[in-house]
Design an enzyme around this catalytic site. Structure first.
Site, mmCIF file in Angstrom:
data_model
loop_
_atom_site.group_PDB
_atom_site.id
_atom_site.type_symbol
_atom_site.label_atom_id
_atom_site.label_comp_id
_atom_site.label_asym_id
_atom_site.label_seq_id
_atom_site.Cartn_x
_atom_site.Cartn_y
_atom_site.Cartn_z
ATOM 1 N N HIS A 98 0.829 -1.208 0.000
ATOM 2 C CA HIS A 98 0.000 0.000 0.000
ATOM 3 C C HIS A 98 0.862 1.256 0.000
ATOM 4 O O HIS A 98 0.527 2.260 -0.643
ATOM 5 C CB HIS A 98 -0.914 -0.024 1.232
ATOM 6 C CG HIS A 98 -1.998 1.003 1.229
ATOM 7 N ND1 HIS A 98 -1.987 2.105 2.070
ATOM 8 C CD2 HIS A 98 -3.141 1.096 0.509
ATOM 9 C CE1 HIS A 98 -3.080 2.810 1.874
ATOM 10 N NE2 HIS A 98 -3.791 2.233 0.926
ATOM 11 N N CYS A 99 1.981 1.211 0.703
ATOM 12 C CA CYS A 99 2.872 2.381 0.800
ATOM 13 C C CYS A 99 3.409 2.807 -0.566
ATOM 14 O O CYS A 99 3.739 3.978 -0.765
ATOM 15 C CB CYS A 99 4.042 2.077 1.720
ATOM 16 S SG CYS A 99 3.597 1.525 3.371
ATOM 17 N N LEU A 100 3.517 1.861 -1.497
ATOM 18 C CA LEU A 100 4.062 2.163 -2.825
ATOM 19 C C LEU A 100 3.063 2.868 -3.731
ATOM 20 O O LEU A 100 3.445 3.346 -4.802
ATOM 21 C CB LEU A 100 4.497 0.870 -3.517
ATOM 22 C CG LEU A 100 5.705 0.136 -2.947
ATOM 23 C CD1 LEU A 100 5.837 -1.227 -3.602
ATOM 24 C CD2 LEU A 100 6.978 0.949 -3.145
#
Length: 354
Positions: A332-334
């Site tokens: 998700h962070c990407l």
């Protein structure tokens, strides 16, 4: 003024990615992270478009050729050249809101998670994309320091976040809790802010981003990281977080449906042995599917099953994220989702709902 922060399950034009480059911290493991991103792009473009920011024209041409050979439809891939420091689009990408019936992209200030890392290029990335005509929605730049991974929206005015991040003096030291809530109301339409005081993952550089710990699956359901090993050093804080989640109430006073996500075996950096922040809460909702980080762990299948129950009607797609946690983030962070009506030149036939 009618204002709300879209939930992640709102219909999307695209997922935004920022491609790693050799001069970033990814340099030593560039081939591994590129393989992970390749798998993500191939999976996402089955459902919708992907916007990729790259460092130079040569990378743009290389990726265009590579994805063409892999059968990615040309109309679902947008490659744009713009300078970046790192790959964490969740935190430097624009945040989509609905304002008086129109899509607006909020461009908050990004400081590398409280000046821990260089961020001057990442902080200007959205403005550079807007200057190239990438967005069809207006870009509204704000001075508030805020990362997308720090907030979760139910799409109905409720935000879920952590005290450790949004009240950290390394972000907005001049703002107390009431002032932060006022900023979230004026910028994102928050009518309620649910604060978690507990929860942290070793190896996390973000000061406990909520997207590593607990996530809205729909307005009534929260999936959360559940540590079931009393011998693990995470157990006390995550058990306390579980208690906090059980005490939360929806706007009508009813409890949330809670979905416990399994606890993977500890992952350690192969070079220096420090623990890495493996979490199944860092999933990504797209049109018609959910991408779920996996870690070649026995708990992977249980995580996929739990999220399949939480997202009936959506495909569940595992993505091996062992390469991603080497730099202390996950799937998700990407990414950053761009809501329907925000990306120029996209045919608005996306699936999903708000």
């Amino acid at each position: 003024m009618a204002l709300r922060l879209f939930p992640e399950w709102h219909s999307q034009d695209a997922i935004q990615l920022t491609w790693p480059h050799p001069d970033s911290d990814w340099g030593p493991t560039l081939a591994c992270i590129e393989a992970t991103l390749d798998a993500m792009v191939v999976a996402i473009t089955r459902y919708q478009s992907v916007l990729i920011t790259v460092a130079d024209p040569a990378t743009r041409e290389r990726l265009a050729s590579s994805f063409s050979r892999r059968g990615v439809p040309e109309e679902r891939l947008r490659l744009v050249v713009a300078a970046s420091n790192d790959t964490w689009a969740r935190d430097h990408g624009p945040i989509g809101v609905e304002q008086d019936g129109q899509v607006v992209l909020r461009d908050f200030t990004f400081t590398g998670w409280g000046d821990k890392f260089p961020a001057e290029h990442d902080n200007r990335l959205s403005q550079r994309l807007a200057a190239q005509g990438v967005f069809s929605a207006p870009l509204d730049t704000r001075s508030l320091v805020l990362e997308g991974g720090a907030i979760e929206s139910d799409g109905q005015g409720t935000l879920l976040t952590t005290e450790a991040c949004l009240l950290n003096p390394n972000r907005n030291p001049h703002l107390d809790r009431a002032a932060v809530e006022a900023e979230l109301a004026s910028s994102l339409g928050a009518t309620r802010v649910l604060w978690l005081a507990n929860g942290h993952l070793e190896g996390d550089d973000t000061d406990s981003h909520i997207d590593t710990l607990a996530r809205f699956c729909d307005p009534h359901t929260i999936a959360y990281v559940h540590c079931d090993d009393p011998q693990d050093p995470h157990y006390p804080a995550l058990d306390a977080m579980r208690g906090e989640l059980e005490a939360l109430r929806q706007a009508d006073g009813t409890p949330y449906r809670l979905v416990a996500l399994p606890w993977p075996a500890p992952c350690f950096d192969p070079d220096d042995g420090h623990r890495l922040p493996a979490t199944y809460a860092n999933f990504l909702i797209i049109n018609g599917a959910v991408l779920v980080p996996t870690y070649a762990d026995a708990a992977d299948m249980r995580a996929l099953s739990a999220l399949a129950d939480a997202f009936p009607g959506r495909d569940i797609i595992p993505i091996d994220c062992r390469s991603v946690i080497r730099q202390h983030g996950s799937l998700h962070c990407l990414t950053m989702q761009l809501p329907l009506g925000s990306l120029a030149g996209v045919s608005h036939s996306a699936e999903g709902s708000s």
